[in-house]
Design a protein around this motif. Structure first.
Motif, PDB file in Angstrom:
ATOM      1  N   TYR A 146       0.840  -1.190   0.000  1.00 10.97           N
ATOM      2  CA  TYR A 146       0.000   0.000   0.000  1.00 10.97           C
ATOM      3  C   TYR A 146       0.883   1.252   0.000  1.00 10.97           C
ATOM      4  O   TYR A 146       2.047   1.195   0.421  1.00 10.97           O
ATOM      5  CB  TYR A 146      -0.890   0.048   1.241  1.00 10.97           C
ATOM      6  CG  TYR A 146      -1.798  -1.143   1.405  1.00 10.97           C
ATOM      7  CD1 TYR A 146      -3.088  -1.135   0.905  1.00 10.97           C
ATOM      8  CD2 TYR A 146      -1.364  -2.288   2.073  1.00 10.97           C
ATOM      9  CE1 TYR A 146      -3.934  -2.230   1.057  1.00 10.97           C
ATOM     10  CE2 TYR A 146      -2.183  -3.391   2.226  1.00 10.97           C
ATOM     11  CZ  TYR A 146      -3.467  -3.360   1.718  1.00 10.97           C
ATOM     12  OH  TYR A 146      -4.286  -4.454   1.866  1.00 10.97           O
ATOM     13  N   ALA A 147       0.332   2.361  -0.448  1.00  9.86           N
ATOM     14  CA  ALA A 147       1.020   3.650  -0.369  1.00  9.86           C
ATOM     15  C   ALA A 147       0.426   4.426   0.798  1.00  9.86           C
ATOM     16  O   ALA A 147      -0.711   4.892   0.720  1.00  9.86           O
ATOM     17  CB  ALA A 147       0.859   4.420  -1.672  1.00  9.86           C
ATOM     18  N   ARG A 148       1.182   4.528   1.882  1.00  9.34           N
ATOM     19  CA  ARG A 148       0.697   5.196   3.085  1.00  9.34           C
ATOM     20  C   ARG A 148       1.845   5.972   3.719  1.00  9.34           C
ATOM     21  O   ARG A 148       2.761   5.391   4.287  1.00  9.34           O
ATOM     22  CB  ARG A 148       0.160   4.182   4.100  1.00  9.34           C
ATOM     23  CG  ARG A 148      -1.108   3.459   3.631  1.00  9.34           C
ATOM     24  CD  ARG A 148      -1.513   2.371   4.587  1.00  9.34           C
ATOM     25  NE  ARG A 148      -2.747   1.714   4.162  1.00  9.34           N
ATOM     26  CZ  ARG A 148      -3.224   0.588   4.696  1.00  9.34           C
ATOM     27  NH1 ARG A 148      -2.569   0.008   5.695  1.00  9.34           N
ATOM     28  NH2 ARG A 148      -4.333   0.058   4.233  1.00  9.34           N
ATOM     29  N   GLY A 149       1.789   7.253   3.596  1.00  9.12           N
ATOM     30  CA  GLY A 149       2.858   8.070   4.142  1.00  9.12           C
ATOM     31  C   GLY A 149       2.525   9.540   4.016  1.00  9.12           C
ATOM     32  O   GLY A 149       1.543   9.923   3.363  1.00  9.12           O
ATOM     33  N   PRO A 150       3.338  10.390   4.615  1.00  3.67           N
ATOM     34  CA  PRO A 150       3.039  11.825   4.661  1.00  3.67           C
ATOM     35  C   PRO A 150       3.014  12.499   3.293  1.00  3.67           C
ATOM     36  O   PRO A 150       2.408  13.559   3.136  1.00  3.67           O
ATOM     37  CB  PRO A 150       4.159  12.390   5.546  1.00  3.67           C
ATOM     38  CG  PRO A 150       5.256  11.366   5.488  1.00  3.67           C
ATOM     39  CD  PRO A 150       4.572  10.053   5.352  1.00  3.67           C
ATOM     40  N   HIS A 151       3.667  11.905   2.297  1.00  4.83           N
ATOM     41  CA  HIS A 151       3.725  12.532   0.977  1.00  4.83           C
ATOM     42  C   HIS A 151       2.763  11.894  -0.019  1.00  4.83           C
ATOM     43  O   HIS A 151       2.747  12.272  -1.193  1.00  4.83           O
ATOM     44  CB  HIS A 151       5.155  12.461   0.428  1.00  4.83           C
ATOM     45  CG  HIS A 151       6.166  13.136   1.309  1.00  4.83           C
ATOM     46  ND1 HIS A 151       6.148  14.492   1.567  1.00  4.83           N
ATOM     47  CD2 HIS A 151       7.224  12.646   2.006  1.00  4.83           C
ATOM     48  CE1 HIS A 151       7.145  14.800   2.372  1.00  4.83           C
ATOM     49  NE2 HIS A 151       7.807  13.701   2.657  1.00  4.83           N
ATOM     50  N   ILE A 152       1.966  10.930   0.429  1.00  7.25           N
ATOM     51  CA  ILE A 152       1.015  10.262  -0.457  1.00  7.25           C
ATOM     52  C   ILE A 152      -0.274  11.078  -0.512  1.00  7.25           C
ATOM     53  O   ILE A 152      -0.974  11.211   0.496  1.00  7.25           O
ATOM     54  CB  ILE A 152       0.715   8.825   0.011  1.00  7.25           C
ATOM     55  CG1 ILE A 152       2.015   8.019   0.195  1.00  7.25           C
ATOM     56  CG2 ILE A 152      -0.222   8.138  -0.966  1.00  7.25           C
ATOM     57  CD1 ILE A 152       2.815   7.846  -1.067  1.00  7.25           C
ATOM     58  N   LYS A 153      -0.590  11.616  -1.672  1.00  4.61           N
ATOM     59  CA  LYS A 153      -1.796  12.438  -1.819  1.00  4.61           C
ATOM     60  C   LYS A 153      -3.023  11.590  -2.132  1.00  4.61           C
ATOM     61  O   LYS A 153      -4.121  11.898  -1.674  1.00  4.61           O
ATOM     62  CB  LYS A 153      -1.580  13.488  -2.903  1.00  4.61           C
ATOM     63  CG  LYS A 153      -0.498  14.509  -2.535  1.00  4.61           C
ATOM     64  CD  LYS A 153      -0.323  15.543  -3.631  1.00  4.61           C
ATOM     65  CE  LYS A 153       0.759  16.557  -3.244  1.00  4.61           C
ATOM     66  NZ  LYS A 153       0.971  17.567  -4.322  1.00  4.61           N
ATOM     67  N   ASN A 154      -2.858  10.545  -2.948  1.00  2.00           N
ATOM     68  CA  ASN A 154      -3.982   9.695  -3.324  1.00  2.00           C
ATOM     69  C   ASN A 154      -3.495   8.262  -3.474  1.00  2.00           C
ATOM     70  O   ASN A 154      -2.884   7.910  -4.488  1.00  2.00           O
ATOM     71  CB  ASN A 154      -4.626  10.180  -4.623  1.00  2.00           C
ATOM     72  CG  ASN A 154      -5.830   9.331  -5.027  1.00  2.00           C
ATOM     73  OD1 ASN A 154      -6.239   8.411  -4.318  1.00  2.00           O
ATOM     74  ND2 ASN A 154      -6.398   9.632  -6.186  1.00  2.00           N
ATOM     75  N   ALA A 155      -3.768   7.430  -2.465  1.00  2.00           N
ATOM     76  CA  ALA A 155      -3.277   6.048  -2.464  1.00  2.00           C
ATOM     77  C   ALA A 155      -3.964   5.189  -3.513  1.00  2.00           C
ATOM     78  O   ALA A 155      -3.506   4.079  -3.791  1.00  2.00           O
ATOM     79  CB  ALA A 155      -3.485   5.433  -1.083  1.00  2.00           C
ATOM     80  N   HIS A 156      -5.073   5.681  -4.106  1.00  2.00           N
ATOM     81  CA  HIS A 156      -5.815   4.912  -5.113  1.00  2.00           C
ATOM     82  C   HIS A 156      -5.571   5.421  -6.530  1.00  2.00           C
ATOM     83  O   HIS A 156      -6.194   4.923  -7.470  1.00  2.00           O
ATOM     84  CB  HIS A 156      -7.311   4.946  -4.799  1.00  2.00           C
ATOM     85  CG  HIS A 156      -7.665   4.266  -3.514  1.00  2.00           C
ATOM     86  ND1 HIS A 156      -8.022   2.934  -3.446  1.00  2.00           N
ATOM     87  CD2 HIS A 156      -7.700   4.720  -2.234  1.00  2.00           C
ATOM     88  CE1 HIS A 156      -8.270   2.606  -2.190  1.00  2.00           C
ATOM     89  NE2 HIS A 156      -8.082   3.670  -1.435  1.00  2.00           N
ATOM     90  N   ALA A 157      -4.697   6.385  -6.682  1.00  5.34           N
ATOM     91  CA  ALA A 157      -4.372   6.883  -8.019  1.00  5.34           C
ATOM     92  C   ALA A 157      -3.756   5.753  -8.844  1.00  5.34           C
ATOM     93  O   ALA A 157      -2.930   4.986  -8.329  1.00  5.34           O
ATOM     94  CB  ALA A 157      -3.408   8.058  -7.929  1.00  5.34           C
ATOM     95  N   PRO A 158      -4.131   5.608 -10.113  1.00  6.75           N
ATOM     96  CA  PRO A 158      -3.636   4.479 -10.919  1.00  6.75           C
ATOM     97  C   PRO A 158      -2.122   4.331 -10.931  1.00  6.75           C
ATOM     98  O   PRO A 158      -1.606   3.222 -10.795  1.00  6.75           O
ATOM     99  CB  PRO A 158      -4.185   4.791 -12.317  1.00  6.75           C
ATOM    100  CG  PRO A 158      -5.415   5.597 -12.068  1.00  6.75           C
ATOM    101  CD  PRO A 158      -5.121   6.419 -10.857  1.00  6.75           C
ATOM    102  N   GLU A 159      -1.410   5.436 -11.073  1.00  7.91           N
ATOM    103  CA  GLU A 159       0.054   5.341 -11.132  1.00  7.91           C
ATOM    104  C   GLU A 159       0.648   4.916  -9.788  1.00  7.91           C
ATOM    105  O   GLU A 159       1.677   4.235  -9.731  1.00  7.91           O
ATOM    106  CB  GLU A 159       0.667   6.658 -11.595  1.00  7.91           C
ATOM    107  CG  GLU A 159       0.493   7.846 -10.656  1.00  7.91           C
ATOM    108  CD  GLU A 159      -0.849   8.566 -10.795  1.00  7.91           C
ATOM    109  OE1 GLU A 159      -0.979   9.660 -10.203  1.00  7.91           O
ATOM    110  OE2 GLU A 159      -1.743   8.039 -11.488  1.00  7.91           O
ATOM    111  N   VAL A 160      -0.019   5.282  -8.692  1.00  6.18           N
ATOM    112  CA  VAL A 160       0.462   4.899  -7.366  1.00  6.18           C
ATOM    113  C   VAL A 160       0.206   3.409  -7.121  1.00  6.18           C
ATOM    114  O   VAL A 160       1.085   2.680  -6.641  1.00  6.18           O
ATOM    115  CB  VAL A 160      -0.221   5.756  -6.269  1.00  6.18           C
ATOM    116  CG1 VAL A 160       0.159   5.261  -4.876  1.00  6.18           C
ATOM    117  CG2 VAL A 160       0.166   7.216  -6.431  1.00  6.18           C
TER     118      VAL A 160
END
Length: 273
Positions: A146-160
């Motif tokens: 998962y993408a979870r951190g202070p700089h993650i704006k949208n964890a569900h964005a396709p590129e992320v």
């Protein structure tokens, strides 16, 4: 892929559809005895009866009694943990080993990594070393990325999400679990960029069966190899019926509407504890 790993994977992935329906039940370490897992042994029995292909359990639940019998769900032992009581909840620590999972009869192990967290570097080291051990022992590895951190704006964005899936594959996972993208059609690109089976996470309890089943059907249509969904299943008042509807979608290419029709048939509800 060695024979042992191939054999164990066949217990998780249905041979006819090459897909899987996984129910993670590792939430107790993070959040305590949440609704649906207070009586975890009863929930395990319901998950197997409903048709789950595999359960994700921490070693303590395995020792309490992973359901066995004629209808058996594969066992994936979870090796990562953290608690909501900590300000570093997203920093997962290894609390088990591949060798321990083998002694407990597991068919696979799973490791959780949160990209973007301050402890990302250590978690990447952990999954890399676990993948090496899995290869040595012929044990499949499910990577929950998962993408979870202070700089993650949208964890569900396709590129992320695509980046998460690619990290899991590149570091040696046999199956990768990621969130579903906020753009349904974009998930096809996530699957193409990964190269190993990708399953989607269920996330927080959704507001309606319609929303949940449509997400599941859209993901399968986009190329997902299955689902790894917990709270949306074990907290449902008709969880066995819901699992049967999900099996139709995952293994039978049923539509969300067909799943909803199956779920709408009269049947008993339970008080989820």
């Amino acid at each position: 892929m060695n024979t042992g790993k191939r054999t164990r994977l066949s217990r998780i992935m249905d041979e006819s559809s090459n897909r899987t329906l996984i129910v993670p039940m590792d939430h107790g370490t993070t959040s305590g005895a949440i609704q649906g897992l207070t009586d975890a042994r009863e929930t395990m029995k319901d998950m197997v009866a409903g048709g789950a292909d595999a359960l994700v359990l921490h070693k303590g639940l395995v020792r309490q009694g992973h359901p066995a019998g004629r209808r058996r769900a594969a066992l994936i032992m979870h090796l990562s943990a953290s608690t909501d009581l900590s300000p570093l909840c997203n920093s997962k620590a290894l609390v088990g080993s591949v060798e321990e999972a083998l002694r407990l009869g597991a068919d696979a192990v799973s490791v959780h990594v949160n990209l973007g967290d301050v402890e990302e570097r250590r978690m990447l080291v952990d999954i890399g070393r676990t993948a090496e051990s899995c290869d040595s022992w012929g044990m499949p590895l499910l990577a929950m990325i998962y993408a979870r951190g202070p700089h993650i704006k949208n964890a569900h964005a396709p590129e992320v999400v695509a980046h998460c899936a690619r990290v899991g594959m590149e570091l040696g996972a046999d199956i990768v679990k990621v969130p579903y993208t906020d753009e349904a059609g974009a998930f096809t690109d996530v699957v193409k960029a990964c190269g190993v089976p990708v399953v989607i996470a269920g996330g927080k309890r959704m507001s309606s069966d319609h929303e949940f089943l449509h997400m599941a059907a859209d993901a399968i249509r986009a190329g997902a190899s299955g689902l790894s969904v917990g709270r949306n299943v074990f907290q449902h008042p008709r969880r066995k019926a819901l699992l049967k509807a999900l099996r139709g979608i995952v293994h039978g290419n049923k539509t969300a509407e067909e799943g909803l029709a199956l779920l709408a048939r009269p049947g008993p509800q339970i008080s989820v504890a």
